[in-house]
Design a protein around this motif. Sequence first.
Motif, PDB file in Angstrom:
ATOM      1  N   ARG A 132      -2.280   9.430  -3.644  1.00  0.00           N
ATOM      2  CA  ARG A 132      -3.349   8.336  -3.618  1.00  0.00           C
ATOM      3  C   ARG A 132      -3.596   7.800  -2.815  1.00  0.00           C
ATOM      4  O   ARG A 132      -2.784   7.620  -1.595  1.00  0.00           O
ATOM      5  N   THR A 133      -5.098   6.664  -2.452  1.00  0.00           N
ATOM      6  CA  THR A 133      -5.211   5.840  -1.574  1.00  0.00           C
ATOM      7  C   THR A 133      -5.973   5.169  -2.116  1.00  0.00           C
ATOM      8  O   THR A 133      -6.123   4.797  -3.021  1.00  0.00           O
ATOM      9  N   VAL A 134      -5.206   3.934  -1.668  1.00  0.00           N
ATOM     10  CA  VAL A 134      -4.983   2.080  -2.519  1.00  0.00           C
ATOM     11  C   VAL A 134      -5.629   1.406  -1.025  1.00  0.00           C
ATOM     12  O   VAL A 134      -5.172   1.339  -0.401  1.00  0.00           O
ATOM     13  N   GLU A 135      -6.777   0.943  -1.363  1.00  0.00           N
ATOM     14  CA  GLU A 135      -7.039  -0.228   0.037  1.00  0.00           C
ATOM     15  C   GLU A 135      -7.447  -1.327  -0.533  1.00  0.00           C
ATOM     16  O   GLU A 135      -7.216  -1.938  -1.875  1.00  0.00           O
ATOM     17  N   VAL A 136      -6.394  -1.998   0.591  1.00  0.00           N
ATOM     18  CA  VAL A 136      -6.049  -3.951   0.064  1.00  0.00           C
ATOM     19  C   VAL A 136      -7.082  -4.518   0.935  1.00  0.00           C
ATOM     20  O   VAL A 136      -6.759  -4.274   1.778  1.00  0.00           O
ATOM     21  N   THR A 137      -7.357  -5.146   0.503  1.00  0.00           N
ATOM     22  CA  THR A 137      -8.497  -5.843   1.344  1.00  0.00           C
ATOM     23  C   THR A 137      -6.979  -7.299   2.095  1.00  0.00           C
ATOM     24  O   THR A 137      -6.798  -8.320   0.851  1.00  0.00           O
ATOM     25  N   LEU A 138      -7.381  -8.223   3.344  1.00  0.00           N
ATOM     26  CA  LEU A 138      -6.106  -8.835   3.387  1.00  0.00           C
ATOM     27  C   LEU A 138      -7.728 -10.395   3.387  1.00  0.00           C
ATOM     28  O   LEU A 138      -8.389  -9.708   4.867  1.00  0.00           O
ATOM     29  N   GLN A 139      -7.793 -11.057   2.872  1.00  0.00           N
ATOM     30  CA  GLN A 139      -8.710 -12.103   3.825  1.00  0.00           C
ATOM     31  C   GLN A 139      -7.440 -13.520   3.717  1.00  0.00           C
ATOM     32  O   GLN A 139      -6.010 -13.513   3.550  1.00  0.00           O
ATOM     33  N   PHE A 154      -5.355 -11.632  -1.776  1.00  0.00           N
ATOM     34  CA  PHE A 154      -5.230 -10.505  -1.053  1.00  0.00           C
ATOM     35  C   PHE A 154      -5.863 -10.156  -2.051  1.00  0.00           C
ATOM     36  O   PHE A 154      -6.015 -10.620  -3.012  1.00  0.00           O
ATOM     37  N   SER A 155      -6.183  -8.789  -1.911  1.00  0.00           N
ATOM     38  CA  SER A 155      -7.741  -8.296  -3.286  1.00  0.00           C
ATOM     39  C   SER A 155      -7.650  -7.094  -3.223  1.00  0.00           C
ATOM     40  O   SER A 155      -7.715  -6.062  -2.058  1.00  0.00           O
ATOM     41  N   PRO A 156      -6.923  -6.167  -4.711  1.00  0.00           N
ATOM     42  CA  PRO A 156      -6.797  -6.575  -5.515  1.00  0.00           C
ATOM     43  C   PRO A 156      -5.458  -7.496  -5.449  1.00  0.00           C
ATOM     44  O   PRO A 156      -4.830  -7.396  -4.104  1.00  0.00           O
ATOM     45  N   LYS A 157      -5.456  -8.206  -6.336  1.00  0.00           N
ATOM     46  CA  LYS A 157      -3.951  -9.716  -6.467  1.00  0.00           C
ATOM     47  C   LYS A 157      -2.951  -8.351  -6.852  1.00  0.00           C
ATOM     48  O   LYS A 157      -1.627  -9.228  -6.897  1.00  0.00           O
ATOM     49  N   SER A 158      -3.056  -7.450  -7.885  1.00  0.00           N
ATOM     50  CA  SER A 158      -2.020  -7.354  -7.627  1.00  0.00           C
ATOM     51  C   SER A 158      -2.096  -5.451  -8.595  1.00  0.00           C
ATOM     52  O   SER A 158      -2.754  -5.170  -8.643  1.00  0.00           O
ATOM     53  N   LEU A 159      -1.283  -4.353  -8.138  1.00  0.00           N
ATOM     54  CA  LEU A 159      -1.464  -3.124  -8.401  1.00  0.00           C
ATOM     55  C   LEU A 159      -0.236  -2.601  -8.989  1.00  0.00           C
ATOM     56  O   LEU A 159       0.905  -2.920  -9.157  1.00  0.00           O
ATOM     57  N   ASP A 160      -0.147  -1.021  -9.642  1.00  0.00           N
ATOM     58  CA  ASP A 160       0.279  -0.412 -10.436  1.00  0.00           C
ATOM     59  C   ASP A 160       1.103   0.886  -9.569  1.00  0.00           C
ATOM     60  O   ASP A 160      -0.752   1.454  -9.581  1.00  0.00           O
ATOM     61  N   LYS A 213       3.446   4.415  -9.506  1.00  0.00           N
ATOM     62  CA  LYS A 213       3.972   5.421 -10.219  1.00  0.00           C
ATOM     63  C   LYS A 213       5.245   5.851 -10.046  1.00  0.00           C
ATOM     64  O   LYS A 213       5.042   6.152  -8.531  1.00  0.00           O
ATOM     65  N   ALA A 214       6.524   5.829 -10.329  1.00  0.00           N
ATOM     66  CA  ALA A 214       7.729   6.398  -9.865  1.00  0.00           C
ATOM     67  C   ALA A 214       7.108   7.989  -9.504  1.00  0.00           C
ATOM     68  O   ALA A 214       7.165   8.607  -9.815  1.00  0.00           O
ATOM     69  N   GLY A 215       7.683   8.104  -7.924  1.00  0.00           N
ATOM     70  CA  GLY A 215       8.019   9.631  -7.486  1.00  0.00           C
ATOM     71  C   GLY A 215       6.427   9.576  -7.287  1.00  0.00           C
ATOM     72  O   GLY A 215       5.940  10.646  -6.406  1.00  0.00           O
ATOM     73  N   GLU A 216       5.763   9.041  -6.924  1.00  0.00           N
ATOM     74  CA  GLU A 216       3.859   8.406  -6.192  1.00  0.00           C
ATOM     75  C   GLU A 216       4.469   9.058  -4.798  1.00  0.00           C
ATOM     76  O   GLU A 216       5.014   7.006  -4.992  1.00  0.00           O
ATOM     77  N   THR A 217       3.786   8.909  -4.125  1.00  0.00           N
ATOM     78  CA  THR A 217       3.690   8.900  -2.317  1.00  0.00           C
ATOM     79  C   THR A 217       1.878   8.725  -2.326  1.00  0.00           C
ATOM     80  O   THR A 217       0.760   9.151  -2.074  1.00  0.00           O
ATOM     81  N   VAL A 218       2.132   7.022  -2.007  1.00  0.00           N
ATOM     82  CA  VAL A 218       0.788   6.518  -1.784  1.00  0.00           C
ATOM     83  C   VAL A 218       0.323   5.498  -0.361  1.00  0.00           C
ATOM     84  O   VAL A 218       1.484   4.970   0.079  1.00  0.00           O
ATOM     85  N   ARG A 219      -0.775   6.374   0.212  1.00  0.00           N
ATOM     86  CA  ARG A 219      -1.487   5.541   1.767  1.00  0.00           C
ATOM     87  C   ARG A 219      -2.621   4.590   0.728  1.00  0.00           C
ATOM     88  O   ARG A 219      -3.171   4.487   0.436  1.00  0.00           O
ATOM     89  N   PHE A 220      -1.628   3.365   1.152  1.00  0.00           N
ATOM     90  CA  PHE A 220      -2.261   1.936   1.537  1.00  0.00           C
ATOM     91  C   PHE A 220      -3.242   1.671   3.148  1.00  0.00           C
ATOM     92  O   PHE A 220      -3.441   1.949   4.169  1.00  0.00           O
ATOM     93  N   VAL A 221      -4.705   1.751   2.142  1.00  0.00           N
ATOM     94  CA  VAL A 221      -5.496   1.047   3.921  1.00  0.00           C
ATOM     95  C   VAL A 221      -5.644  -0.309   3.646  1.00  0.00           C
ATOM     96  O   VAL A 221      -6.291  -0.848   2.764  1.00  0.00           O
ATOM     97  N   LEU A 222      -5.268  -1.304   4.905  1.00  0.00           N
ATOM     98  CA  LEU A 222      -5.746  -2.390   5.125  1.00  0.00           C
ATOM     99  C   LEU A 222      -6.698  -2.855   5.656  1.00  0.00           C
ATOM    100  O   LEU A 222      -6.710  -2.919   7.006  1.00  0.00           O
ATOM    101  N   VAL A 223      -7.553  -3.659   5.235  1.00  0.00           N
ATOM    102  CA  VAL A 223      -8.500  -4.034   5.492  1.00  0.00           C
ATOM    103  C   VAL A 223      -8.429  -5.439   6.190  1.00  0.00           C
ATOM    104  O   VAL A 223      -8.347  -6.292   5.802  1.00  0.00           O
ATOM    105  N   ASN A 224      -7.974  -6.061   7.471  1.00  0.00           N
ATOM    106  CA  ASN A 224      -8.175  -7.301   7.043  1.00  0.00           C
ATOM    107  C   ASN A 224      -9.417  -7.757   7.491  1.00  0.00           C
ATOM    108  O   ASN A 224     -10.222  -7.631   8.503  1.00  0.00           O
ATOM    109  N   LYS A 225     -10.171  -8.648   6.429  1.00  0.00           N
ATOM    110  CA  LYS A 225     -11.565  -9.467   6.505  1.00  0.00           C
ATOM    111  C   LYS A 225     -11.322 -10.561   6.810  1.00  0.00           C
ATOM    112  O   LYS A 225     -12.680 -11.951   6.834  1.00  0.00           O
TER     113      LYS A 225
END
Length: 171
Positions: free
Chosen positions: A41-48, A52-58, A60-72
């Motif tokens: 799964r890929t989750v995009e997070v904006t840094l301002q 942060f946006s979004p302000k919270s994340l959910d 799952k245990a066992g999940e491998t998440v790719r966070f894409v972090l965009v500094n605006k």
Amino acid sequence: MALRTPLLLAGCLLVASFAAMADSAHTYAFGHAAPAAQATRTVEVTLQDISFSPKSLDVKAGETVRFVLVNKGQLLHEFNLGDAAMHAEHQKEMLQMQASGMLTATGMGKMDHSAMGHGAMMKHDDPNSVLVEPGKTAELTWTFTQSTGLEFACNLPGHYQAGMVGELNVE
Ligand SMILES: [Cu+2]
């Protein structure tokens, strides 16, 4: 003198890679870094400036998440996975790094070879964290191994306190 600079550089790289090996052996109860190719799964997070946006994340245990972090924003920001105590500890380190000139408000400070020994000890390379310079995008891929309540946070001096932190629920 022509030979001396490459030798010095090789010495610095050696120190850096030993430190990196020591760090990668560091384990976290809630998971570990993973190659981006393993992400499900890929989750995009904006840094301002300063949130942060979004302000919270959910996740799952066992999940491998790719966070894409965009500094605006106009400032240097961090994306760091951990619990509140870990963030408090890291904030102390970041304060030292900023005081020593390794980090500035907008980026990485100049590398000063006279301070190399000192710098190598304090360099910012924790596997659960990434720094994102203004206008840049960075990534962090993480495998969450157990359900727990974490926070994603920016530990640059004053940012966490200003609200640059979000809940990260691992279910
Ligand atoms: Cu920040």
